[in-house]
Design an enzyme around this catalytic site. Structure first.
Site, PDB file in Angstrom:
ATOM      1  N   GLU A 187       0.781  -1.168   0.157  1.00 15.15           N
ATOM      2  CA  GLU A 187       0.111   0.049  -0.043  1.00 15.15           C
ATOM      3  C   GLU A 187       0.761   1.408   0.045  1.00 15.15           C
ATOM      4  O   GLU A 187       0.493   2.264  -0.651  1.00 15.15           O
ATOM      5  CB  GLU A 187      -0.945   0.046   1.118  1.00 15.15           C
ATOM      6  CG  GLU A 187      -1.930  -1.104   1.291  1.00 15.15           C
ATOM      7  CD  GLU A 187      -2.789  -1.480   0.097  1.00 15.15           C
ATOM      8  OE1 GLU A 187      -2.987  -0.319  -0.623  1.00 15.15           O
ATOM      9  OE2 GLU A 187      -3.062  -2.533  -0.188  1.00 15.15           O
ATOM     10  N   HIS A 200       1.912   2.299  -3.322  1.00 13.53           N
ATOM     11  CA  HIS A 200       1.162   3.095  -4.119  1.00 13.53           C
ATOM     12  C   HIS A 200       1.096   4.537  -3.857  1.00 13.53           C
ATOM     13  O   HIS A 200       0.999   5.350  -4.703  1.00 13.53           O
ATOM     14  CB  HIS A 200      -0.395   2.618  -3.793  1.00 13.53           C
ATOM     15  CG  HIS A 200      -1.036   1.442  -4.354  1.00 13.53           C
ATOM     16  ND1 HIS A 200      -0.868   1.229  -5.642  1.00 13.53           N
ATOM     17  CD2 HIS A 200      -1.487  -0.011  -4.000  1.00 13.53           C
ATOM     18  CE1 HIS A 200      -1.354  -0.161  -6.140  1.00 13.53           C
ATOM     19  NE2 HIS A 200      -1.712  -0.538  -5.053  1.00 13.53           N
TER      20      HIS A 200
END
Length: 308
Positions: free
Chosen positions: A150, A153
């Site tokens: 994550e 990202h």
């Protein structure tokens, strides 16, 4: 980073760059075609084209700015209490340090399925949300790997990239829709043909945007594998556990936020990973998905694990 890992990452970057360049060229070609149609048939007003562009851009920017607050409402996400989730916050800070970025704010999502997602905006800042069921099925190392995905990202600004390229098919669709009503009546047949062509082009652009999103997911997987100790292996078992315990997220507009969006039968984690390693996956298996098929993710992580 050893040479083979660098090669794998370079391959993903090259594919992503090639696809982005292709999107740009196709967008330019579409504008040229539309300009020719306007010149020959007088189908469209330049003022309307500009108006549609401004309207779509404003809608996308508004969605980007307030999107995190909408996500919080939909997924019932609240800022993590340091007294209760101090260990998870510490992992987020640790992984952020390994990636050379400021730690995002941790949110806990009160939904019924295990997953995690990253989201951000200039107003809301950077956030990572973890659903409560995910905390119950992953061990600390697996959770660290998912957070590494994550944070990848966020580090690569994926939300902004996807929003920017997503403007292209949206604009083309609106041009197609309004072409039916803005053209000269003497060219009604030409307007209908042009509108249909633009709708097909918009659909094809959406397929390309999904492909870009799948590459961003692969890039985020690579980020976890290359920045987190034993990240590739732990990410594999985390993905298998999430799928095994039944992620209920579907291919909706919000599902692009999620770590995984596949439902499969409950199987032993290792059996499921081995199944993915040998599974034959066709080119159409994830054509309409914003995430790569799990088998493709497992194989990429195998390559990164072997080269690390």
């Amino acid at each position: 980073m050893v040479p083979m890992a660098s090669n794998n990452l370079a391959y993903i970057k090259l594919r992503l760059l090639s696809l982005l360049v292709g999107l740009g060229i196709a967008a330019l070609a579409s504008l040229i075609i539309y300009a020719v149609a306007y010149y020959l048939f007088g189908i469209y007003s330049i003022g309307i084209i500009f108006g549609v562009f401004v309207l779509v851009l404003m809608m996308d920017l508004l969605q980007w700015f307030i999107g995190p607050y909408i996500v919080d409402m939909v997924y019932r996400a609240k800022k993590a209490d340091p007294n209760r989730y101090g260990n998870i916050i510490a992992i987020v800070e640790e992984v952020a340090k390994l990636n050379g970025i400021r730690p995002p704010t941790l949110y806990i999502s009160e939904v019924s399925f295990p997953n995690a997602f990253a989201y951000e905006s200039p107003i809301a800042g950077r956030r990572i949300a973890i659903t409560r069921p995910l905390l119950g099925i992953l061990n600390e190392d697996e959770l660290r790997a998912v957070i590494g995905h994550e944070i990848g990202h966020l580090k690569h600004h994926d939300s902004a990239v996807i929003m920017a390229i997503g403007l292209i098919p949206t604009l083309i669709f609106y041009f197609a829709y309004t072409t039916l009503f803005a053209g000269d009546r003497r060219n009604g047949g030409s307007a209908i043909i042009l509108a249909l062509v633009l709708m097909v082009v918009s659909f094809l652009f959406n397929i390309m945007v999904l492909s870009v999103n799948r590459l961003r997911e692969s890039y985020a997987d690579a980020n976890a594998a290359l920045t987190i100790p034993n990240g590739a292996r732990n990410l594999q078992t985390a993905l298998a556990k999430i799928v095994r315990y039944g992620s209920s997220a579907k291919n909706t507009a919000a599902s692009m936020l999620l770590f995984a969006n596949y439902d499969m039968d409950r199987e032993d984690v290792e059996t499921l990973i081995d199944k993915w390693r040998t599974m034959r996956v066709g080119i159409l298996s994830d054509l309409f998905s914003d995430h790569p098929h799990p088998a493709k993710r497992i194989r990429l992580l195998d390559k990164l694990q072997d080269s690390s």
